[in-house]
Design an enzyme around this catalytic site. Sequence first.
Site, PDB file in Angstrom:
ATOM      1  N   CYS A  74       0.818  -1.209   0.000  1.00 59.66           N
ATOM      2  CA  CYS A  74       0.000   0.000   0.000  1.00 59.66           C
ATOM      3  C   CYS A  74       0.862   1.274   0.000  1.00 59.66           C
ATOM      4  O   CYS A  74       1.507   1.558  -0.992  1.00 59.66           O
ATOM      5  CB  CYS A  74      -0.982  -0.028   1.156  1.00 59.66           C
ATOM      6  SG  CYS A  74      -2.448   1.007   0.889  1.00 59.66           S
ATOM      7  N   HIS A 132      -3.640  -5.780   1.718  1.00 62.05           N
ATOM      8  CA  HIS A 132      -3.465  -6.014   3.148  1.00 62.05           C
ATOM      9  C   HIS A 132      -3.969  -7.434   3.401  1.00 62.05           C
ATOM     10  O   HIS A 132      -4.024  -8.248   2.498  1.00 62.05           O
ATOM     11  CB  HIS A 132      -4.271  -4.985   3.947  1.00 62.05           C
ATOM     12  CG  HIS A 132      -3.829  -3.575   3.721  1.00 62.05           C
ATOM     13  ND1 HIS A 132      -2.662  -3.057   4.251  1.00 62.05           N
ATOM     14  CD2 HIS A 132      -4.386  -2.564   3.000  1.00 62.05           C
ATOM     15  CE1 HIS A 132      -2.538  -1.795   3.890  1.00 62.05           C
ATOM     16  NE2 HIS A 132      -3.566  -1.464   3.128  1.00 62.05           N
ATOM     17  N   ARG A 135     -12.404   5.910  -3.346  1.00 56.34           N
ATOM     18  CA  ARG A 135     -11.555   5.041  -2.528  1.00 56.34           C
ATOM     19  C   ARG A 135     -11.810   3.584  -2.875  1.00 56.34           C
ATOM     20  O   ARG A 135     -12.957   3.159  -3.046  1.00 56.34           O
ATOM     21  CB  ARG A 135     -11.809   5.286  -1.048  1.00 56.34           C
ATOM     22  CG  ARG A 135     -10.758   4.642  -0.154  1.00 56.34           C
ATOM     23  CD  ARG A 135     -10.759   5.200   1.246  1.00 56.34           C
ATOM     24  NE  ARG A 135      -9.632   4.686   1.999  1.00 56.34           N
ATOM     25  CZ  ARG A 135      -8.420   5.199   2.006  1.00 56.34           C
ATOM     26  NH1 ARG A 135      -8.172   6.293   1.295  1.00 56.34           N
ATOM     27  NH2 ARG A 135      -7.431   4.670   2.707  1.00 56.34           N
TER      28      ARG A 135
END
Length: 237
Positions: free
Chosen positions: A94, A191, A127
């Site tokens: 990320c 993640h 997002r």
Amino acid sequence: MSTSMLRLVWVYPDLLSTYGDRGNLLILSHRAESRGILTESVMVRSDQALPRQADIYLIGGGEDGPQSLAAEKLIADGAVAEAADAGRVVFAVCAGYQILGTSFIASDRECAGLGLLDMRSDRGPSRAVGELAGPVNPALGLPTLTGFENHGGRTHLGPETAALANVSHGIGNDGSTEGAFRGKVVGTYLHGPALARNPALADLLLAWAVGRAPEELPPLDDRWAQQLRQERIAALV
């Protein structure tokens, strides 16, 4: 390896460590030691110098302020860039992934990255949050990539960097590809942590670090990991 013990460096956990990314360190250590490969895990804060002699450098995710500060410190420190040039393994997630590129946006300003991957990152129209999956680049010989993404950036790859995977579900870099790699430098938006969800990717990193082919590593009992993978992938159908 640099010594008889595999040295794993967790880079700047005080700045870059969100969504369970430390789990990547734990997974690598566990999978190595389950095969009789001793490991040393070194956590280096942002006010400390990074070791020059290590086998795998791990960089996690973080918010804009810590990300830009981490990039400045990593550029000044130079250890991760030196490690990549020396053929050591670098794995970033990320915000850490964006830092590997030439530039990224943090707090509405353009920041310089390490330039280890030919790519730049900017802001996306929305997002990206949720499950991410897709087939891995055939050059790596890995099964479907699966994990969780939560980021506002979009990453644009240049000709000298290959995508880690194509996207079948989720956004990743741009809705088409996810992550990137060049040599032994690998970055992803995943993640989860990424290596718990993708043990074959963890083994590829270990194999690179110890100078073996992945199939030369002794097999492990991955029934639980595979069950998790199949459940998450099946949930996307």
